[in-house]
Design a protein around this motif. Structure first.
Motif, short mmCIF file in Angstrom:
data_model
loop_
_atom_site.label_atom_id
_atom_site.label_comp_id
_atom_site.label_asym_id
_atom_site.label_seq_id
_atom_site.Cartn_x
_atom_site.Cartn_y
_atom_site.Cartn_z
N TYR A 51 0.81 -1.21 0.00
CA TYR A 51 0.00 0.00 0.00
C TYR A 51 0.85 1.27 0.00
CZ TYR A 51 -3.95 -3.00 1.37
OH TYR A 51 -4.92 -3.97 1.41
N GLY A 52 2.14 1.13 0.28
CA GLY A 52 3.00 2.30 0.35
C GLY A 52 2.64 3.24 1.49
N ASN A 53 2.08 2.70 2.57
CA ASN A 53 1.61 3.52 3.69
C ASN A 53 2.39 3.25 4.98
OD1 ASN A 53 0.75 0.98 4.42
ND2 ASN A 53 -1.38 1.55 4.78
N ASP B 127 12.90 11.78 9.32
CA ASP B 127 11.96 11.05 8.45
C ASP B 127 10.89 10.32 9.26
OD1 ASP B 127 13.22 11.94 6.18
OD2 ASP B 127 14.46 10.14 5.94
N LEU B 128 11.27 9.82 10.44
CA LEU B 128 10.29 9.16 11.30
C LEU B 128 9.20 10.14 11.70
CD1 LEU B 128 9.22 6.85 13.06
CD2 LEU B 128 10.86 7.53 14.83
N MET C 51 3.64 12.37 11.30
CA MET C 51 2.79 13.54 11.08
C MET C 51 1.85 13.38 9.89
SD MET C 51 3.24 15.66 13.48
CE MET C 51 4.36 15.80 14.89
N ARG C 52 2.12 12.39 9.03
CA ARG C 52 1.27 12.15 7.86
C ARG C 52 0.09 11.24 8.17
NH1 ARG C 52 4.62 9.04 4.33
NH2 ARG C 52 2.75 8.86 3.05
N TYR D 21 -4.78 17.03 17.12
CA TYR D 21 -4.11 15.80 16.70
C TYR D 21 -2.60 15.98 16.57
CZ TYR D 21 -8.57 13.48 15.86
OH TYR D 21 -9.81 12.90 16.02
N GLY D 22 -2.16 17.21 16.34
CA GLY D 22 -0.72 17.46 16.25
C GLY D 22 -0.01 17.11 17.55
N GLU D 23 -0.69 17.30 18.67
CA GLU D 23 -0.08 17.00 19.97
C GLU D 23 0.14 15.50 20.14
OE1 GLU D 23 -1.47 19.15 23.60
OE2 GLU D 23 -3.07 19.85 22.26
#
Length: 324
Positions: free
Chosen positions: A198-200, A210-211, A216-217, A263-265
């Motif tokens: 799935y490339g996810n 990068d982690l 964050m995505r 959600y950022g937290e």
């Protein structure tokens, strides 16, 4: 060691290992070293059904050796090897093929799924369960850790072994499944099961930068900071809980339900929790990955140990069918 149950697991060298592999296979498998005689192999024969670039197959094989090394595999006390270094497994596959009903193979989930998707099938895909059975039976494996999606393949292995034993006399140990109930499906950044196809995925040994970018995505719903939220349905929390203490899980679950949390937290907290667990292994991984001579030596030693067992089991099978 000889009195312990033998546990066998294999993993295909088809891409860089990700967090789903770590939580669902690598971490539980390595934990078994404490209580089992473990045999772990790189399933490069299986990979040939889809990986046709020799350099890629070689590189991804080294990736897995380095990953197991960094995570603490005890290569002296346990057996780690490459499937293709044990030629006996292909001969046993033929012996097992001769007692395997054609209809059984047409019912394999992986084969039916490939047909449904209209994939370019080859006989390797069709015969996959027989080779898997050979992988398991040739080492007198007592148990095989499997996810629920792989349980059918082990049931087929048990059926094939039972048919062989019934026809030619007691030859193979009938393995039992070991299903890890604790580890559920790990969501990827898009909410589907984390998968290379799935490339996810979230790579296991990427840089910290990068982690964090991958975490964050992770997709979330559209609720605002003020809205109350449900941790049980949130993809971020489903990953977070595998790396956080019970106290931290309870704290953040309460914040979800109270509202006032963005959600950022929780994504930042998830990144920090993952990084805290993975960081000690990351440096070891990058160091050993550069040393191909050491990686080859690990495979050479493990292959010799595994082949000694495989030769004994194959000899037994050949005797029982009348070839020796």
């Amino acid at each position: 060691m000889a009195q312990r149950k033998r546990s066998l697991s294999g993993i295909k060298p088809t891409g860089t290992p990700h967090l789903g592999n770590y939580l669902g296979f690598l971490k539980p498998a390595l934990k078994l070293q404490d209580s089992r005689d473990t045999f772990y192999f790189i399933a490069d024969y299986h990979a040939l059904t889809t990986v046709w670039e020799p350099a890629v197959l070689k590189d991804q094989t080294y990736e897995l050796v380095a990953v197991f090394s960094a995570l603490g595999m005890d290569f002296n006390q346990h057996t780690f090897f490459k499937q293709s270094d044990i030629p006996e497994v292909t001969e046993l596959t033929w012996l097992l093929s001769c007692v395997t009903p054609f209809g059984m193979l047409t019912q394999a989930h992986a084969y039916k799924d490939a047909v449904a998707k209209g994939e370019d099938l080859n006989d390797g895909t069709f015969q996959y369960p027989v080779l898997m059975a050979s992988d398991i039976l040739i080492y007198d494996s007592h148990e095989v850790p499997v996810g629920r999606d792989q349980k059918q393949h082990l049931e087929m292995t048990r059926d094939i072994a039972g048919r062989f034993n019934h026809r030619f006399g007691e030859t193979f140990v009938i393995p039992e499944p070991r299903i890890e109930e604790e580890v559920a499906t790990i969501p990827g950044v898009d909410g589907r099961k984390m998968s290379k196809s799935y490339g996810n995925e979230i790579p296991l040994f990427s840089t910290e930068k990068d982690l964090r970018k991958a975490v964050m995505r992770i997709v979330t719903d559209s609720k605002t900071v003020e809205d109350k939220k449900d941790p049980d349905t949130c993809n971020v929390f489903q990953i977070f809980r595998h790396f956080a203490s019970p106290e931290a899980q309870a704290h953040w679950a309460q914040r979800y339900r109270a509202g006032g949390m963005g959600y950022g937290e929780i994504k930042q907290a998830t990144f920090e929790a993952i990084n805290a667990e993975i960081a000690p292994y990351r440096e070891k991984y990058f160091a050993v990955r550069k040393d191909e001579a050491k990686l080859n030596e690990i495979l050479k030693i493990g292959g010799a140990k595994a082949r000694q067992v495989a030769q004994g089991v194959l000899h037994r099978a050949r005797q029982h069918v009348g070839l020796s």
